[in-house]
Structure formats: structure tokens, C-alpha cells
Design a protein around this motif. Structure first.
Motif, PDB file in Angstrom:
ATOM      1  N   MET A 105       0.812  -1.174  -0.129  1.00 43.80           N
ATOM      2  CA  MET A 105       0.146   0.236  -0.111  1.00 43.80           C
ATOM      3  C   MET A 105       0.873   1.286   0.152  1.00 43.80           C
ATOM      4  N   THR A 106       2.110   1.124   0.517  1.00 39.16           N
ATOM      5  CA  THR A 106       2.834   2.440   0.867  1.00 39.16           C
ATOM      6  C   THR A 106       4.295   2.455   0.094  1.00 39.16           C
ATOM      7  N   ASP A 107       4.792   1.387  -0.200  1.00 44.77           N
ATOM      8  CA  ASP A 107       6.092   1.431  -0.945  1.00 44.77           C
ATOM      9  C   ASP A 107       5.765   1.388  -2.408  1.00 44.77           C
ATOM     10  N   GLU A 108       6.760   2.475  -2.910  1.00 46.54           N
ATOM     11  CA  GLU A 108       6.924   2.554  -4.345  1.00 46.54           C
ATOM     12  C   GLU A 108       8.413   2.463  -4.786  1.00 46.54           C
ATOM     13  N   GLU A 109       9.158   2.305  -3.740  1.00 42.91           N
ATOM     14  CA  GLU A 109      10.577   2.527  -4.036  1.00 42.91           C
ATOM     15  C   GLU A 109      11.498   1.167  -4.056  1.00 42.91           C
ATOM     16  N   THR A 110      11.086   0.564  -2.925  1.00 43.13           N
ATOM     17  CA  THR A 110      11.874  -0.748  -3.054  1.00 43.13           C
ATOM     18  C   THR A 110      12.056  -1.850  -4.107  1.00 43.13           C
ATOM     19  N   ASP A 111      13.164  -2.140  -4.440  1.00 42.14           N
ATOM     20  CA  ASP A 111      13.335  -3.183  -5.667  1.00 42.14           C
ATOM     21  C   ASP A 111      13.009  -4.609  -5.032  1.00 42.14           C
ATOM     22  N   ILE A 112      12.766  -5.329  -5.950  1.00 39.44           N
ATOM     23  CA  ILE A 112      12.275  -6.828  -5.578  1.00 39.44           C
ATOM     24  C   ILE A 112      13.020  -7.526  -4.557  1.00 39.44           C
ATOM     25  N   LYS A 113      14.262  -7.196  -4.506  1.00 34.67           N
ATOM     26  CA  LYS A 113      15.156  -8.107  -3.610  1.00 34.67           C
ATOM     27  C   LYS A 113      15.076  -7.336  -2.167  1.00 34.67           C
TER      28      LYS A 113
END
Lengths: 143, 158
Positions: A105-113
Motif C-alpha cells: 500500500m505504501t511502498d513505491e521504491e524498494t526493488d524486488i530484492k
């Protein structure tokens, strides 16, 4: 938003999502894939592709599988090996799913790893023990 | 004390609170304010050990909750207050603790209560307390989790 696919043997995944929704409310971008006895690897791959085609995904897809080395996992591997924005975490449990739904719901940044790392941490942190002897050991922290 | 959420939920610390609300409020402490629970050593011990990681949980009676609120030592702390019933909230408010909004998450059905929504049942004492809180201009909103739409308690209390 990244997509979450819970892929399991039998209806575990469907029920796990229902249970998760009891706690965090309706989920938006989570799909289940179930392996029914008699189905083969190609059926599962097809179901995964179909799920992804019907999801809102920015490219990142997180597969949460029940069993390392099981058919739902093996089928997911076939998709993941061809796409660096896909990743799998096995041993899915309720704390892991709840955490990833709220991250979603909140995260747009973190890459898949990074997402995979978060899933592992939440799944592990959800495993705790309690025994009567723990109470005596606990330091009181009163207000 | 910075009250980030005041919630009535007679299950106290459970799944919705431990996972959803603790995160969305960013609270550092969860304080259960209830005379009966505070007097029950088994219940309060068990509540203290189910605090989500990184959050401290406490169980105090309502009078102590007022003292904790006024203690300058906790002035900066972000706290979630949990209650089992609105009468305890009213006592806290009457003792000068400024609460502007109360979230009602769950009040289970018991004999002598009537159900006003799926998750909320009230008796006459609860109704009287809710009316007093409402008269003080305090928002009374029913939501199980953060993302639910607020249902105003006074609208369904008819």
C-alpha cells in the motif's frame, strides 16, 4: 504498485488471503494460484501468467510460495528466471503476507530484492514462543 | 503524551491492533486503560508480552492512566490508548485528558447488550457514556482497520 501472487498446493493460498483480509481489510493487488491434484507444471505457469496479466503491476511481482521445491515454487521459478523484477519467497505464512500487503500500500521504491528481504524478516519475526517460565524472567517495565 | 489513537476494542491487543494500527499510527507505546484488566495479573501479564516488535505495552487502571498522561517524563511519547468500554474513556476525559476523536473497533455482544453494527454492541451504560462524549464534541468513529470508511457511532445509535 508491485503485485503479490500467493501460489500454494491446494486452497491454502485462497484461505490465507481471506484470513489476512480479516486482519487488514480488503487487499487490492493480490492474487492466488492453487495447484489442484492432477495439474502439471505447465498448468501452474499458465495460471501465473494469467494472474499477472490481470494485475496492476509496475513490473515487480513477488511470488509467495508455500514450499521450497514444490510444484507452485518450481513453476514460479520458470517465470522468475526470465525477469529480474520478479522474485520468490517460500514458507509463506500469515505474518509475512500481512506485512507485504501493508508494504504494498505504501511502498513505491524498494526493488524486488528489498521486498524479498522484508518478506523473510516478517515471516521469521512472526514465529515466537511462549512458555510460563518466560514470565518470571521478564524484567518489569512499568510506567 | 502524544495520543496518536484512542480506541475502544474489548479484544485489546489483537491482530488488527498489533499489525495494522500500531504501524499506521507509528506509536511507541500501547497503553491499556482499564480497571478490571489492570487488577487481573494474568491478563495484564499476557497483554504485556504481545506487544508488537519495537513497541512497549502497558496495562494501567484509569486513574493511573491520567497520572501517566500528566507525567512530563512521557511528554514526547507517541501512545495508543486502548479501552474496553466508553465509560473508562469518559472518566479519562473528565479528568482533563484531551481526546478529540475515539475509534471504536470492537465491543463484543453479551447478554443485556444490543448490536448496533457487526462489530459493536452496547448496553445502557455504554450509550450514556457515548452520549456524554458526543456532547463534548468528541468524534466517535467506528472502524476495524485504518483503511475502512469511518461510520459515525451516533448515526447508528438510534
Amino acid at each position: 504498485m508491485f503485485a503479490i501472487i500467493v501460489g500454494t498446493h491446494g486452497k491454502f493460498s485462497e484461505e490465507l488471503i481471506k484470513t489476512c483480509e480479516m486482519i487488514c481489510g480488503a487487499t487490492k493487488n493480490v492474487k492466488t494460484v492453487t495447484l489442484i491434484p492432477g495439474e502439471g507444471p505447465d498448468d501452474i505457469v499458465g495460471k501465473y501468467k494469467d494472474a499477472i496479466a490481470h494485475m496492476d503491476t509496475d513490473g515487480r511481482v513477488l511470488f509467495l510460495n508455500d514450499l521450497f521445491g514444490g510444484s507452485p515454487y518450481n513453476a514460479a521459478c520458470r517465470l522468475v528466471i526470465e525477469n529480474e523484477q520478479y522474485g520468490i519467497v517460500t514458507g509463506v505464512n500469515l505474518p509475512m503476507l500481512i506485512e507485504m500487503v501493508s508494504v504494498q500500500m505504501t511502498d513505491e521504491e524498494t526493488d524486488i530484492k528489498g521486498l524479498m528481504e522484508k518478506a523473510i524478516k516478517a515471516g521469521q519475526a512472526g514465529i515466537q514462543t511462549f512458555h510460563a517460565s518466560a514470565i518470571a524472567e521478564e524484567a518489569e517495565d512499568d510506567l | 503524551m502524544n495520543i496518536v489513537l484512542a480506541r475502544i476494542d474489548d479484544r485489546l491487543i489483537h491482530g488488527q491492533v498489533a499489525t495494522v494500527w500500531s504501524k499506521s499510527t507509528g506509536c511507541q507505546r500501547i497503553i491499556v486503560c482499564d480497571d478490571e484488566v489492570a487488577a487481573d495479573s494474568i491478563r495484564s501479564t499476557l497483554l504485556k508480552q504481545v506487544a508488537p516488535p519495537g513497541i512497549k505495552s502497558h496495562v494501567v487502571d484509569v486513574d493511573k492512566a491520567v497520572r501517566v498522561y500528566n507525567n512530563p517524563k512521557y511528554a514526547e511519547d507517541k501512545c495508543m490508548l486502548l479501552f474496553t468500554n466508553p465509560t473508562s474513556v469518559l472518566r479519562l476525559v473528565n479528568a482533563g485528558v484531551p481526546i478529540t476523536s475515539i475509534n471504536i473497533g470492537g465491543m463484543s455482544f453479551k447478554e443485556g447488550k444490543h448490536q448496533i453494527t457487526g462489530a459493536v454492541s452496547v448496553n445502557d451504560e455504554d450509550i450514556a457514556a457515548f452520549k456524554s462524549l458526543n456532547e463534548k464534541g468528541i468524534e466517535l468513529e467506528i472502524r476495524k482497520v485504518d483503511s475502512d470508511k469511518k461510520v459515525m457511532l451516533m448515526d447508528v445509535l438510534k
